[in-house]
Scaffold this motif. Structure first.
Motif, PDB file in Angstrom:
ATOM      1  N   UNK A  49     -15.296 -34.109 -48.481  1.00  0.00           N
ATOM      2  CA  UNK A  49     -16.750 -34.043 -48.613  1.00  0.00           C
ATOM      3  C   UNK A  49     -17.222 -32.710 -49.166  1.00  0.00           C
ATOM      4  N   UNK A  50     -16.536 -31.631 -48.794  1.00  0.00           N
ATOM      5  CA  UNK A  50     -16.916 -30.300 -49.270  1.00  0.00           C
ATOM      6  C   UNK A  50     -16.699 -30.138 -50.774  1.00  0.00           C
ATOM      7  N   UNK A  51     -15.794 -30.923 -51.344  1.00  0.00           N
ATOM      8  CA  UNK A  51     -15.546 -30.828 -52.790  1.00  0.00           C
ATOM      9  C   UNK A  51     -16.576 -31.607 -53.600  1.00  0.00           C
ATOM     10  N   UNK A  52     -17.419 -32.395 -52.924  1.00  0.00           N
ATOM     11  CA  UNK A  52     -18.377 -33.253 -53.619  1.00  0.00           C
ATOM     12  C   UNK A  52     -19.753 -32.588 -53.709  1.00  0.00           C
ATOM     13  N   UNK A  53     -20.506 -33.009 -54.704  1.00  0.00           N
ATOM     14  CA  UNK A  53     -21.915 -32.631 -54.825  1.00  0.00           C
ATOM     15  C   UNK A  53     -22.711 -33.905 -55.111  1.00  0.00           C
ATOM     16  N   UNK A  54     -24.014 -33.807 -54.999  1.00  0.00           N
ATOM     17  CA  UNK A  54     -24.849 -34.981 -55.273  1.00  0.00           C
ATOM     18  C   UNK A  54     -24.709 -35.425 -56.728  1.00  0.00           C
ATOM     19  N   UNK A  55     -24.363 -34.480 -57.621  1.00  0.00           N
ATOM     20  CA  UNK A  55     -24.167 -34.825 -59.036  1.00  0.00           C
ATOM     21  C   UNK A  55     -22.994 -35.773 -59.235  1.00  0.00           C
ATOM     22  N   UNK A  56     -22.009 -35.699 -58.324  1.00  0.00           N
ATOM     23  CA  UNK A  56     -20.841 -36.571 -58.460  1.00  0.00           C
ATOM     24  C   UNK A  56     -21.220 -38.050 -58.378  1.00  0.00           C
ATOM     25  N   UNK A  57     -22.308 -38.330 -57.684  1.00  0.00           N
ATOM     26  CA  UNK A  57     -22.734 -39.726 -57.548  1.00  0.00           C
ATOM     27  C   UNK A  57     -23.355 -40.256 -58.836  1.00  0.00           C
ATOM     28  N   UNK A 178     -21.791 -28.452 -48.483  1.00  0.00           N
ATOM     29  CA  UNK A 178     -21.754 -27.984 -49.870  1.00  0.00           C
ATOM     30  C   UNK A 178     -23.163 -27.858 -50.438  1.00  0.00           C
ATOM     31  N   UNK A 179     -24.034 -28.775 -50.060  1.00  0.00           N
ATOM     32  CA  UNK A 179     -25.398 -28.769 -50.591  1.00  0.00           C
ATOM     33  C   UNK A 179     -26.218 -27.602 -50.026  1.00  0.00           C
TER      34      UNK A 179
END
Length: 313
Positions: A49-57, A178-179
């Motif tokens: 989850x820490x490697x993800x950002x909302x942009x990934x969606x 992350x966010x």
């Protein structure tokens, strides 16, 4: 330090095999890990989850058809192959449920790394992993109940809650971290692959130690079934993608996503809801999929290099 970390990450399969051997031969050294298996899985998923950002969606919204195809392949091919293997080999209930659990789990986090190394479509890989993980609290217990209820009693609601706690909640918390704490998290990100690898190594060691006595009896059979399960997933995933006209890069990504499972989740659920023997398929799958994934990535990497050389000539 950096070289040691890189060596550990790149040789994960070797260390998983080593700790698996220790767990099988000297289970008393690793049996203490057993009660912490769900927490270890949660730590791995928090790291994801820490490697993800909302942009990934956004990649899901940009290519919904490709992601949908991959998700359908994930939750159709691997569960059905698992069911067929269980039926063909007439496995006892405690092993049958373990194989079914491996098949019904979402894609594993290692698939993103393997897709990158295999020169695949990393954005599609991440989108598939995210989507199948988010769907897992409903899809995994539902498919397990449908396919395995004939062998063993399956608690749909209990399993759904456990998956939400072990998988979904940590991913969401990692994404939120992350966010809201971007700078701090991004300083930590280089360490996360090492943390995840070490956690997975201990998770596998603990699971093998708990099922050591049964592993001696069924180890060769389970190894054969795991290899077949993984290879059929890779081959059928690639074939399904090609049937629907995805290019080679995207097809190999779908193949890797389908063939590589969140086997740590399968092992954790087996320990929580069934018995240590049911965790054996997940433990062996964790070892084998890293070996086959690395070999596949190496094959495609060399293939791409040959194509580049041919293009220059």
């Amino acid at each position: 330090m950096k070289k040691c970390c890189t060596f550990l990450v790149h040789n994960m399969a070797l260390f998983v095999i080593l700790i698996g051997a220790i767990g099988a031969v000297r289970p008393q050294m690793l049996i203490w890990i057993g009660p912490y298996v769900p927490w270890l899985l949660g730590l791995v998923m928090f790291g994801m989850g820490m490697t993800l950002t909302l942009r990934d969606f956004q990649s899901i919204l940009k290519h919904p058809w490709e992601v949908l195809l991959g998700v359908i392949a994930q939750f159709f091919i691997m569960p059905m192959v698992a069911w067929l293997l269980v039926w063909l080999f007439a496995l006892p209930p405690e092993l049958a449920i373990g194989v079914i659990l491996v098949g019904t789990c979402p894609g594993g986090t290692a698939s993103n790394v393997i897709s990158y190394l295999a020169k695949g479509d990393v954005a599609l890989s991440v989108a598939m992993t995210m989507t199948t993980t988010l769907l897992a609290p409903l899809a995994t217990p539902a498919l397990t109940w449908v396919l395995a209820d004939a062998w063993i009693d399956v608690s749909f609601s209990g399993m759904a809650v456990s998956i939400a706690e072990m998988v979904l909640l940590p991913v969401v918390l990692g994404l939120a971290a992350h966010h809201f704490f971007r700078r701090t998290v991004e300083r930590m990100l280089p360490l996360m692959p090492v943390v995840s690898v070490v956690t997975i190594i201990f998770l596998v060691g603990g699971v093998v130690a708990m099922g050591a006595s049964q592993l001696i009896e069924v180890g060769l059979l389970m190894a054969a079934l795991v290899v077949l399960h993984n290879l059929f997933g890779l081959a059928l995933g690639y074939g399904m993608a090609r049937i629907f006209h995805l290019n080679s890069k995207k097809s190999r990504t779908v193949a890797i996503e389908v063939g590589m499972q969140n086997s740590g989740m399968a092992a954790s659920l087996a320990v929580m809801y069934f018995n240590p023997a049911a965790a054996i398929p997940g433990a062996i799958f964790s070892v084998w999929q890293n070996i086959s994934g690395s070999l596949l990535a190496n094959y495609y990497d060399k293939k791409e290099e040959k194509l580049k050389v041919a293009a220059v000539r």
